[in-house]
Design a protein around this motif. Structure first.
Motif, PDB file in Angstrom:
ATOM      1  N   LEU A 113       0.787  -1.172   0.062  1.00 29.18           N
ATOM      2  CA  LEU A 113       0.087  -0.168  -0.050  1.00 29.18           C
ATOM      3  C   LEU A 113       0.763   1.410   0.123  1.00 29.18           C
TER       4      LEU A 113
ATOM      5  N   GLN B 116      -1.872   5.447   2.363  1.00 33.61           N
ATOM      6  CA  GLN B 116      -2.690   4.390   2.646  1.00 33.61           C
ATOM      7  C   GLN B 116      -2.329   3.647   4.155  1.00 33.61           C
TER       8      GLN B 116
ATOM      9  N   SER C  21      -3.659   5.957   6.759  1.00 34.06           N
ATOM     10  CA  SER C  21      -5.030   5.679   7.105  1.00 34.06           C
ATOM     11  C   SER C  21      -5.381   4.284   7.925  1.00 34.06           C
TER      12      SER C  21
ATOM     13  N   LEU D  65      -7.227  -3.104  -0.408  1.00 36.63           N
ATOM     14  CA  LEU D  65      -7.331  -2.049   0.476  1.00 36.63           C
ATOM     15  C   LEU D  65      -8.550  -1.728   1.334  1.00 36.63           C
TER      16      LEU D  65
ATOM     17  N   LEU E 156      -8.794  -1.818   5.599  1.00 43.41           N
ATOM     18  CA  LEU E 156      -9.041  -0.956   6.417  1.00 43.41           C
ATOM     19  C   LEU E 156     -10.372  -1.198   7.219  1.00 43.41           C
TER      20      LEU E 156
END
Length: 450
Positions: free
Chosen positions: A270, A274, A277, A327, A331
Motif C-alpha cells: 500500500l 494508505q 489511514s 485496500l 481498512l
C-alpha cells in the motif's frame, strides 16, 4: 457534578489526548523517517519502542514522586518535558538523537499517565467515576487518531518534522492552560499535608460545591508492604500470575499493532498515505473498543467478556493477514482489530479490581501495569527483528495472534480459579484505567469517596 468538577475531568481528558499524540506520533511518521534515513527494520523497531521504554521508566520510577510533590506539579512538569522532547525531535539530525528525544517524551507521558486517571477519578462524583475514567482511556486513542490525521496532512507539504512541531506547540499551550486551571489532588493534600494544605483544600471544596472543613481529615494509609505480600499468598498467587500473563499478552499484541500497522501496510504494497489511514482506522477502532467494553462489562461477566475479546482479537489478526492485498477490506478489518485489541487492555483493567480484596486492589493493579510494560516495550522491537529477518507482514500478524490466544486462556483460567474459591470477591469495583500509582485515601465528604 459541579462545573468545576466537569472542567477538571475535561482538562485531564485533553491532557491524555495530547499524551496519545506525543507517544504514538512515531508510528505515523516512522515510514517517512525510515525512507529518508534508510533505516533497517530492526532500527525502526528500536525507534518505535523508545517512547514506550521511556513511558515505562517514567511510570515506574518517577511517577511515585506524586505522593511527595503532588500530582498537579508532576503533570505540569510532564507537559514541559514532553513539549521539549517533541521540539527536540523536530530538530533531530540522526537516528540516535531521534531515539533520545523519544525516550524523553516517553518519560513525560509516563508521568502523566500515572496521575491523570487518578485526578479524574478524584474529581468525579461516585455515580460518574466509571464514565470519567472511561473517557480518560478514550482520550489516549483520540490522540493517536489526531496524530495520524496530522501526519497525513502535514508530511506531504511540510515534512515529518512539522508533525513534531505541532505536538510541541500543542503541549506547551496545554501547560499554560493547566498552570491556571488544573487543580491539585485532594487526596495528596490530606495525605502529604504540604504547606497551606487546609486552605488549599477548602478553596477546592468551595469550588466544587462543598462546605469547607475546620481541619484536615485523618489520612489512613494501608501499609503497602502488607498489600504487596497479600498478592502472593494462597489463591492470590495464582491470580497474580494469571493477571500478569493476561496483561503482558494484551500489551504485547496492542502495541505491536498500534506501532507497526502503518509500516506493515506499506511493506504489503500500500502507499504511505494508505498506511497512515490504516493506522488511523486502527486507533478509531481502539477508542470504540474501550467504550464498548465499558458498556458491556456492566451486563456480562468481565472475565468472560475479556476472554472473548482476546479470542476474537486473535481471529481478527489472522483475518487481517489475509486482507492486506485488498485496500478496502484491510481498512475495515483494521477497525475491528483495533476495537478488539484495545478492548483486551481495558478488560484486564476492569478484571483486577474484581478479583482482589479491597486492601490490595490498588497495589495489584499498579504492579500488573508495571509488569505489562514488558510486552509494550519488547513487541515493537521483536517485530522489527522479524521483519529484518525476512518475515512477510502477513506472517507477522499471524504470529502476534499467538499472545492473544495465551491471553484468552489466562483470562478463562482466572474465572475457573474464582469459581473454585469461595473466598473470591463478588462485588465489582468501578472500572479503572490502570494508574500505575494508587491514589491516597479519599477525603471524607468529597466526591472522591466511594
Amino acid at each position: 457534578m459541579s462545573r468545576a468538577q466537569t472542567r477538571a475531568v475535561a482538562l485531564c481528558l485533553v491532557m491524555n489526548l495530547v499524551d496519545g499524540f506525543d507517544l504514538l506520533v512515531t508510528s505515523f511518521v516512522g515510514p517517512t523517517v525510515t525512507k529518508e534515513w534508510g533505516l533497517q527494520a530492526s532500527l525502526v523497531g528500536v525507534l518505535l519502542s523508545s517512547g514506550l521504554a521511556g513511558m515505562a521508566f517514567g511510570a515506574l520510577f518517577l511517577a511515585p514522586l506524586a505522593d511527595r510533590v503532588g500530582r498537579r506539579k508532576l503533570v505540569l512538569g510532564g507537559l514541559v518535558l514532553a513539549s521539549l522532547g517533541m521540539l527536540a525531535a523536530a530538530f533531530a539530525q540522526n537516528f540516535g538523537q531521534l531515539v533520545a528525544t523519544r525516550v524523553v517524551t516517553g518519560i513525560a507521558v509516563g508521568l502523566m499517565a500515572a496521575c491523570l486517571p487518578v485526578l479524574a477519578s478524584e474529581y468525579s462524583s461516585h455515580k460518574r467515576r466509571g464514565l470519567s475514567v472511561a473517557l480518560i482511556t478514550c482520550g489516549y486513542g483520540l490522540g493517536a487518531i489526531i496524530a495520524g490525521i496530522a501526519a497525513s496532512l502535514l508530511i506531504g507539504p511540510f515534512g515529518w518534522r512539522s508533525v513534531f512541531v505541532l505536538g510541541a506547540v500543542a503541549t506547551a499551550i496545554l501547560f499554560l492552560v493547566g498552570l491556571r486551571a488544573l487543580p491539585e489532588s485532594m487526596d495528596y493534600l490530606v495525605a502529604a499535608r504540604p504547606r497551606d494544605a487546609l486552605a488549599r483544600l477548602n478553596r477546592i471544596l468551595v469550588q466544587i460545591g462543598h462546605a469547607p472543613v475546620e481541619e484536615l481529615p485523618a489520612a489512613s494509609v494501608a501499609p503497602r508492604k502488607v498489600a504487596l505480600e497479600s498478592l502472593f499468598q494462597g489463591r492470590n498467587a495464582v491470580r497474580t500470575v494469571l493477571v500478569w500473563i493476561a496483561f503482558i499478552a494484551a500489551q504485547t499484541v496492542y502495541y505491536f499493532a498500534s506501532s507497526w500497522t502503518p509500516t506493515l501496510l506499506l511493506q504489503a504494497g500500500l502507499s504511505a498515505q494508505q498506511g497512515i489511514s490504516g493506522g488511523v482506522l486502527f486507533s478509531i477502532g481502539g477508542v470504540c473498543g474501550a467504550a464498548l467494553l465499558g458498556v458491556l462489562a456492566t451486563r456480562v461477566e468481565p472475565r468472560m467478556l475479556t476472554a472473548a475479546y482476546f479470542a476474537l482479537g486473535a481471529l481478527a489478526l489472522v483475518l487481517y493477514s489475509f486482507s492486506l492485498g485488498a485496500l478496502a477490506t484491510a481498512l475495515i478489518v483494521g477497525v475491528l482489530v483495533g476495537l478488539l485489541l484495545n478492548g483486551t487492555v481495558s478488560g484486564v483493567n476492569v478484571i483486577v479490581p474484581i478479583i482482589y480484596p479491597a486492601e490490595s486492589r490498588a497495589t495489584a493493579l499498579g504492579i500488573a501495569v508495571a509488569v505489562s510494560r514488558l510486552g509494550a516495550v519488547f513487541s515493537p522491537l521483536l517485530a522489527g527483528f522479524l521483519l529484518q529477518a525476512g518475515w512477510a507482514p502477513e506472517s507477522m500478524f499471524r504470529f502476534f495472534a499467538i499472545p492473544a490466544v495465551v491471553g484468552a486462556v489466562a483470562t478463562i483460567a482466572l474465572l475457573r480459579v474464582a469459581r473454585s474459591s469461595s473466598s473470591a470477591p463478588t462485588t465489582p469495583a468501578a472500572p479503572s484505567s490502570a494508574p500505575t500509582t494508587p491514589a491516597a485515601p479519599a477525603v471524607e465528604g468529597t466526591p472522591s469517596q466511594a
